[in-house]
Scaffold this motif. Structure first.
Motif, short mmCIF file in Angstrom:
data_model
loop_
_atom_site.label_atom_id
_atom_site.label_comp_id
_atom_site.label_asym_id
_atom_site.label_seq_id
_atom_site.Cartn_x
_atom_site.Cartn_y
_atom_site.Cartn_z
N SER A 25 -3.89 -4.78 -5.62
CA SER A 25 -4.68 -3.94 -6.38
C SER A 25 -4.36 -2.46 -5.95
N PRO A 26 -4.74 -1.61 -6.73
CA PRO A 26 -4.57 -0.28 -6.64
C PRO A 26 -5.51 0.12 -5.09
N VAL A 27 -6.80 -0.52 -5.15
CA VAL A 27 -7.63 -0.29 -3.98
C VAL A 27 -6.72 -0.53 -2.86
N MET A 28 -6.35 -1.80 -2.76
CA MET A 28 -5.35 -2.02 -1.52
C MET A 28 -4.46 -1.26 -0.99
N LEU A 29 -3.85 -0.39 -2.07
CA LEU A 29 -2.63 0.38 -1.62
C LEU A 29 -3.45 1.69 -1.00
N LEU A 30 -4.48 1.90 -1.67
CA LEU A 30 -5.16 3.45 -1.02
C LEU A 30 -5.63 2.82 0.16
N LYS A 31 -6.08 1.53 0.52
CA LYS A 31 -6.43 1.29 1.85
C LYS A 31 -5.48 1.19 2.96
N LEU A 32 -4.19 0.72 2.35
CA LEU A 32 -2.92 0.78 3.16
C LEU A 32 -2.61 1.96 3.49
N ILE A 33 -2.59 2.99 2.54
CA ILE A 33 -2.29 4.42 2.99
C ILE A 33 -3.07 4.88 4.14
N ILE A 34 -4.40 4.59 3.97
CA ILE A 34 -5.60 5.31 4.96
C ILE A 34 -5.00 4.69 6.33
#
Length: 380
Positions: free
Chosen positions: A293-302
């Motif tokens: 999910s795009p949210v998971m991608l954002l979490k990964l970047i963080i």
């Protein structure tokens, strides 16, 4: 006689006392040596085979030696005999390897098999996301025009990789047959390591016996500095990589990323190579997060940003320090060149090899400046 003395004086003046001509003669001799070596390289074939045979065991033994030698030295300070310390370490290492094989390897195998099986689904999901973002079917059109199907190719690659993986884990005979050289190297490491840990301190003194007396003191300094640079880099880089793997595993588990342990181990292994390693490690994590999910991608970047900040600001400065004194741009060029010349092995050993060569070159240049008059400051 006078005529001979006159010609001798002219020869000395225009050749031996002329530094530029002397420099050209040295270059000529080096070129002749290279030419002779190229024409008679077959003579050195047995030596080359010998070097290739012992290179991998020596590299592996050296890495493990720099990891275990500080522990042996520490136990020796507590009046534990060196041979008993080595045997105790061997027992602990065998126990750790056994626990890893029994508990972790099957779990990693299951994660890798699952990842290979799910690759076609991941590709389909990425295609759907690209279609939604672009609002067109350009991928399908490109596949028709180029007469290939991405899903079909990935599916075939996935099935082939699964077969290879299964044969690797189950077909021990095939695995040993294909990697005989590596297995033999790994088997010989404990034997070489035992004697190196036991008598490693005597090696510099033994080596110095072959050096002329007037060069022994300076050679000892060079050997000590080389040993310090190598031990600092190898031990520090492995500790940093281990810390990165643990931090990423914790972060991946917190955000709920699939294949957390597998991705963390990949990141820890690739982090041994500075600068390029983290870039390689984050690629599979980005693909899996993007598919989730795009949210998971954002979490990964963080997570990656936090881990890199902790590593760059706290871990590396404390563990590595500034022992190598190598500019980051130099490191990147060295890694790229070594990878082009010697593939993966070259990338792994590039930085410590460069550090050793830098020590040797620096001391040789200092010795040259001391012996010559070219770099003396002129008095004003």
């Amino acid at each position: 006689m006078n005529s001979m003395q006159m010609w001798s004086s002219r020869f000395r003046k225009f050749f031996l006392d002329n530094k530029f001509v002397l420099f050209l003669l040295v270059l000529l001799l080096i070129g002749l040596n290279i030419l002779v070596f190229m024409k008679t390289s077959f003579i050195f074939t047995p030596l080359i085979v010998l070097v290739k045979t012992i290179a991998l065991p020596i590299i592996l033994t050296g890495v493990v030696y720099y990891l275990l030698n500080p522990i042996v030295n520490l136990l020796e300070r507590f009046r534990v005999k060196r041979i008993f310390s080595i045997l105790l370490l061997y027992i602990v290492i065998i126990g750790m390897i056994t626990v890893t094989i029994v508990s972790i390897i099957p779990f990693l195998q299951a994660q890798m098999m699952s990842l290979f099986h799910n690759l076609p689904k991941y590709v389909d999901t990425v295609e759907d996301q690209i279609r939604q973002l672009t609002g067109s079917n350009f991928i399908t059109q490109a596949q028709k025009n180029m007469n290939f199907n991405v899903s079909e190719l990935v599916s075939k690659a996935s099935s082939q990789a699964t077969k290879i993986l299964e044969s690797t884990f189950t077909g021990v005979g095939t695995f040993l047959g294909a990697l005989t050289e590596i297995i033999i190297s790994i088997v010989t490491v404990p034997f070489i390591l035992f004697y190196l840990l036991k008598d490693g301190k005597k090696l510099p003194d033994y080596f110095l016996k072959f050096i002329p007396n007037k060069f022994r003191e300076h050679t000892h300094i060079v050997l000590h500095e080389m040993n310090h640079r190598l031990s600092s880099y190898i031990l520090g880089q492995i500790i940093v990589s281990f810390c990165i793997g643990v931090l990423l595993l914790i972060g991946y588990l917190i955000i709920g990323l699939d294949y957390a342990l597998l991705l963390a181990i990949i990141a820890a292994c690739t982090s041994v190579v500075p600068y390029l390693g983290p870039t390689i490690a984050i690629t599979p994590a980005i693909v899996i997060a993007l598919v989730t999910s795009p949210v998971m991608l954002l979490k990964l970047i963080i997570v990656w940003t936090v881990v890199q900040l902790i590593e760059g600001k706290f871990i590396s400065p404390q563990v590595m320090g500034k022992n190598l004194h190598i500019h980051p741009i130099t490191i990147i060029f060295v890694l790229l060149t070594a990878g082009k010349l010697f593939s993966v092995v070259g990338i792994i050993v590039a930085i410590p090899t460069y550090a050793v060569l830098k020590v040797i070159t620096t001391h040789l240049f200092d010795w040259f400046k001391m012996r010559s008059n070219l770099y003396k400051e002129e008095k004003v």
